[in-house]
Design a protein around this motif. Sequence first.
Motif: not given
Length: 353
Positions: A228, A233-236, A299-301
């Motif tokens: 990610c 890419k967003e990591y959750k 990047l993460y949410t």
Amino acid sequence: MQKLLVTGSSGLIGSEVCIYFANQGWLIHGVDNNQRAVFFGNQGDTRWNQQRLQSKIKGFVHHELDIRDRQGVLDLIESIQPDAIVHTAAQPSHDRAAAIPFDDFDTNTVGTLNLLEASRQFCPESPFVHMSTNKVYGDRPNTIKLKELDTRWDYDDPAYEQGISETFSIDQSKHSLFGASKVAADVMVQEYGRYFNMPTCCLRGGCLTGPNHSGVELHGFLSYLVKCNLEAKEYKIFGYKGKQVRDNIHSLDVARFIESFVESPKIAEVYNLGGGKQNSCSIIEAFNLAEKYSGKAMLYTYVSENRIGDHICYYSDLTKMRSHYPDWDITISLDETIEQIVESWQKRLNARG
Ligand SMILES: NC(=O)c1ccc[n+]([C@@H]2O[C@H](COP(=O)([O-])OP(=O)(O)OC[C@H]3O[C@@H](n4cnc5c(N)ncnc54)[C@H](O)[C@@H]3O)[C@@H](O)[C@H]2O)c1
């Protein structure tokens, strides 16, 4: 020449074991049907790793066999009569299992039984190493008193200063269907050891990792996290403030332990195999390490709901492994492992274009 049979040979641990033992002069038979691509889709495809083995290992024999095929497993083990068996093929994700309960149980439990019974019939004296999991302890580790630190949770009970040992109860907790199918296999592997006096062992893995994992969101924590990061890419993060702790062991140190057991096997043993406290990290701490080696921001949410049965803090107590096999220890640090994973994904992603 001694013969090694490795199931799940195209996976992370299987492939490491194949290469490690081939370098020690063993003839390697690998069993894999790329089921990981069926479980997780294209992102889980392991054919690249099978090709790597075929090009790197002289005399490597690949068997395109599903371990659920009972007669196929019996015939194969009868024809090879291996000197040791390392069983790593599995449906490895606890989240995935709920959607595919029959595939999960048939692979993890019945597949293991097929291999055990074939081994008992045709090579009962050959060491049988089974990759189990720390999910056999269910969510019971979450009942240990914890303290919240700046970037991680940690045990707040001196009894767990070194982590969780093999005497921890596997009973009466929530396991996920995956954990339950692995408990059944784990107990069956122990039973073939105790009942038939066979040299079996269960390795209850923490996070097993390394550069050759085909990490996906549902399985392969560090591999997926680094992927990610590199792909922006967003990591959750699922719950626990991203402070949940995992202990990470490089697949080479797993292969080295398996060699120790195969050289000097015991009956019906169980070991907690992880990176231990020294190689543990929280998700947030893993982000920092990925950024350090890739030079890219993570990047993460944040999703407040945690994964069902997820461990808040887990690291393995390695005391028993070290005392039974004093020549073995962790040789690859967490930093070095993440650096290798970053390099490997950079190569693979560049090759894909
Ligand atoms: N990676 C981890 O963090 C971790 C942690 C704890 C335990 N484990 C256990 O270690 C073992 C190896 O894990 P891994 O990370 O190398 O998994 P992996 O998914 O990378 O490798 C498993 C391989 O087995 C193959 N396979 C699956 N089902 C099969 C079947 N029915 N017949 C033939 N081949 C089949 C897959 O195609 C795959 O190549 C598994 O038993 C897993 O449960 C892994």
